[in-house]
Design a protein around this motif. Structure first.
Motif, PDB file in Angstrom:
ATOM      1  N   GLY A  65      47.501  36.980  27.528  1.00  0.00           N
ATOM      2  CA  GLY A  65      46.747  37.146  27.389  1.00  0.00           C
ATOM      3  C   GLY A  65      45.841  37.205  26.390  1.00  0.00           C
ATOM      4  N   ALA A  66      44.525  36.813  25.352  1.00  0.00           N
ATOM      5  CA  ALA A  66      43.844  37.253  24.175  1.00  0.00           C
ATOM      6  C   ALA A  66      43.190  37.731  24.670  1.00  0.00           C
ATOM      7  N   ASP A  67      42.470  38.444  24.173  1.00  0.00           N
ATOM      8  CA  ASP A  67      41.371  39.082  24.412  1.00  0.00           C
ATOM      9  C   ASP A  67      40.621  40.440  22.759  1.00  0.00           C
ATOM     10  N   ALA A  68      39.896  39.666  22.541  1.00  0.00           N
ATOM     11  CA  ALA A  68      39.086  39.641  20.865  1.00  0.00           C
ATOM     12  C   ALA A  68      38.484  40.773  21.121  1.00  0.00           C
ATOM     13  N   ALA A  69      38.063  41.693  20.233  1.00  0.00           N
ATOM     14  CA  ALA A  69      36.695  41.851  20.001  1.00  0.00           C
ATOM     15  C   ALA A  69      35.595  41.349  19.510  1.00  0.00           C
ATOM     16  N   ALA A  70      34.364  41.243  19.670  1.00  0.00           N
ATOM     17  CA  ALA A  70      33.224  40.406  19.128  1.00  0.00           C
ATOM     18  C   ALA A  70      33.516  40.428  17.928  1.00  0.00           C
ATOM     19  N   GLY A  71      33.216  38.857  17.029  1.00  0.00           N
ATOM     20  CA  GLY A  71      33.427  38.814  16.050  1.00  0.00           C
ATOM     21  C   GLY A  71      34.948  38.452  15.210  1.00  0.00           C
ATOM     22  N   GLN A  72      36.064  38.857  16.306  1.00  0.00           N
ATOM     23  CA  GLN A  72      37.734  39.370  16.060  1.00  0.00           C
ATOM     24  C   GLN A  72      37.942  37.814  16.089  1.00  0.00           C
ATOM     25  N   CYS A  73      39.598  37.958  15.758  1.00  0.00           N
ATOM     26  CA  CYS A  73      40.056  36.813  16.497  1.00  0.00           C
ATOM     27  C   CYS A  73      41.475  37.560  16.859  1.00  0.00           C
ATOM     28  N   ILE A  74      41.971  37.396  18.283  1.00  0.00           N
ATOM     29  CA  ILE A  74      43.749  37.273  18.579  1.00  0.00           C
ATOM     30  C   ILE A  74      43.935  36.139  19.436  1.00  0.00           C
ATOM     31  N   ALA A  75      45.019  34.988  17.616  1.00  0.00           N
ATOM     32  CA  ALA A  75      45.947  34.407  18.896  1.00  0.00           C
ATOM     33  C   ALA A  75      47.320  34.455  18.888  1.00  0.00           C
ATOM     34  N   ARG A  76      47.857  33.922  20.005  1.00  0.00           N
ATOM     35  CA  ARG A  76      48.975  34.392  20.911  1.00  0.00           C
ATOM     36  C   ARG A  76      50.327  33.101  20.104  1.00  0.00           C
ATOM     37  N   PRO A  77      51.147  33.347  20.670  1.00  0.00           N
ATOM     38  CA  PRO A  77      52.789  32.874  20.686  1.00  0.00           C
ATOM     39  C   PRO A  77      52.823  31.771  21.737  1.00  0.00           C
ATOM     40  N   GLY A  78      53.244  30.883  22.190  1.00  0.00           N
ATOM     41  CA  GLY A  78      53.819  30.602  23.044  1.00  0.00           C
ATOM     42  C   GLY A  78      55.121  30.852  23.562  1.00  0.00           C
ATOM     43  N   GLY A  79      55.215  30.873  24.875  1.00  0.00           N
ATOM     44  CA  GLY A  79      56.385  31.079  25.982  1.00  0.00           C
ATOM     45  C   GLY A  79      58.082  30.649  24.861  1.00  0.00           C
ATOM     46  N   GLY A  80      58.902  30.771  25.587  1.00  0.00           N
ATOM     47  CA  GLY A  80      60.012  30.660  25.048  1.00  0.00           C
ATOM     48  C   GLY A  80      60.374  29.501  26.037  1.00  0.00           C
ATOM     49  N   GLY A  81      61.362  28.312  25.959  1.00  0.00           N
ATOM     50  CA  GLY A  81      61.711  27.244  26.692  1.00  0.00           C
ATOM     51  C   GLY A  81      63.343  27.831  27.392  1.00  0.00           C
ATOM     52  N   GLY A  82      63.150  27.361  28.581  1.00  0.00           N
ATOM     53  CA  GLY A  82      64.418  27.748  30.053  1.00  0.00           C
ATOM     54  C   GLY A  82      65.724  27.128  28.953  1.00  0.00           C
ATOM     55  N   GLY A  83      66.454  27.430  29.421  1.00  0.00           N
ATOM     56  CA  GLY A  83      67.999  26.739  28.779  1.00  0.00           C
ATOM     57  C   GLY A  83      68.879  25.482  30.138  1.00  0.00           C
ATOM     58  N   TYR A  84      69.428  25.658  29.403  1.00  0.00           N
ATOM     59  CA  TYR A  84      70.069  23.494  30.736  1.00  0.00           C
ATOM     60  C   TYR A  84      71.725  24.584  30.104  1.00  0.00           C
ATOM     61  N   ALA A  85      72.420  24.177  32.126  1.00  0.00           N
ATOM     62  CA  ALA A  85      73.919  24.235  31.844  1.00  0.00           C
ATOM     63  C   ALA A  85      74.331  23.298  33.356  1.00  0.00           C
ATOM     64  N   ARG A  86      75.354  22.500  32.657  1.00  0.00           N
ATOM     65  CA  ARG A  86      76.100  21.375  34.000  1.00  0.00           C
ATOM     66  C   ARG A  86      77.061  21.363  33.916  1.00  0.00           C
ATOM     67  N   SER A  87      77.544  21.048  35.017  1.00  0.00           N
ATOM     68  CA  SER A  87      79.296  20.919  35.711  1.00  0.00           C
ATOM     69  C   SER A  87      79.617  20.488  36.749  1.00  0.00           C
ATOM     70  N   LEU A  88      81.057  19.515  36.291  1.00  0.00           N
ATOM     71  CA  LEU A  88      81.304  19.392  37.474  1.00  0.00           C
ATOM     72  C   LEU A  88      82.411  19.836  38.253  1.00  0.00           C
ATOM     73  N   ILE A  89      82.341  19.207  39.655  1.00  0.00           N
ATOM     74  CA  ILE A  89      83.206  19.672  39.827  1.00  0.00           C
ATOM     75  C   ILE A  89      83.672  19.881  41.246  1.00  0.00           C
ATOM     76  N   ALA A  90      84.954  20.030  41.250  1.00  0.00           N
ATOM     77  CA  ALA A  90      85.330  18.890  42.360  1.00  0.00           C
ATOM     78  C   ALA A  90      85.441  19.608  44.068  1.00  0.00           C
ATOM     79  N   ALA A  91      85.058  18.958  44.671  1.00  0.00           N
ATOM     80  CA  ALA A  91      84.821  19.899  46.261  1.00  0.00           C
ATOM     81  C   ALA A  91      85.640  21.232  46.501  1.00  0.00           C
TER      82      ALA A  91
END
Length: 237
Positions: A65-91
């Motif tokens: 979140g961002a809550d700057a004082a009057a007449g001032q500025c706060i800028a925030r970066p974004g959140g990171g993306g989640g990872g991914y995994a994949r496997s082919l598994i015999a029953a």
């Protein structure tokens, strides 16, 4: 007249009944777990099962979140993306019941608090990490400043595992000019956009993306939640 059948697809059991050869039928069913929580996959439910193709997407990070004082500025970066995994598994390599976890997206920050990290998603030992939340390092002010974005989630566990995308940095030029960072992308989704006008963090698209950063020119705005994770299980007979 004798009748012949293709041995690649058919066989006979001990009682002389004609049966399909296990593993010859291709994709028969797709299971999608999209609501964050814990589930169980029981292979005995699918008597014809030969193998599963599992794809796992971790949750994306929320933005601060961002809550700057009057007449001032706060800028925030974004959140990171989640990872991914994949496997082919015999029953035959599956346990009688395999635990499934769908990770939630990280919570958006309120006031000047940081965003939460995305949750881990998994199917048995196949695991995808969640993305980091966006930081709240920038303090209110008018002087030029910049803060780094969140790194994407590290690679998890699987026959193929990939980390998530990093988020954009945040920049303050003055008390009335700034740019918030975009959220990191994921395999199944896109991060929320950055912004130059003040407002709350922008939402993600798809699954596992990081939230876009909030921007304040003297008014309070919350961060946004990261995209929740996903588990897709393709069943082959």
């Amino acid at each position: 007249m004798a009748t012949c059948v293709c041995s690649e697809y058919f066989t006979t059991d001990d009682d002389g009944l004609l049966c399909l050869v296990p593993g010859s039928q291709g994709l028969r069913q797709r299971l999608i777990f999209s609501t964050p929580g814990t589930y169980s996959f029981t292979k005995a439910t699918y008597s014809w099962l030969a193998r599963v193709d599992v794809q796992v997407q971790g949750g994306g990070g929320g933005s601060a979140g961002a809550d700057a004082a009057a007449g001032q500025c706060i800028a925030r970066p974004g959140g990171g993306g989640g990872g991914y995994a994949r496997s082919l598994i015999a029953a035959s390599a599956l346990g009688a019941a395999e635990a499934i976890v769908v990770g939630a997206g990280g919570a958006g920050g309120v006031g000047n608090t940081a965003g939460g990290a995305g949750g881990v998603s998994s199917f048995g030992a196949v695991l995808a990490n969640g993305g980091d939340g966006g930081n709240a390092f920038m303090t209110t002010g008018t002087a030029a400043d910049a803060v780094n974005g969140a790194v994407g989630a590290p690679g998890g566990a699987g026959q193929y595992a990939s980390g998530g995308g990093g988020s954009g940095a945040a920049i303050r030029v003055s008390g009335t000019v700034g740019i918030s960072g975009a959220g990191g992308n994921s395999f199944f989704g896109f991060g929320g956009g950055g912004r130059g006008d003040q407002g709350a963090g922008l939402a993600t698209r798809g699954r596992g993306g990081g939230a876009g950063g909030a921007l304040s020119y003297g008014n309070p705005f919350n961060g946004s939640d990261g995209g929740s994770g996903l588990v897709v299980v393709d069943l082959y007979g």
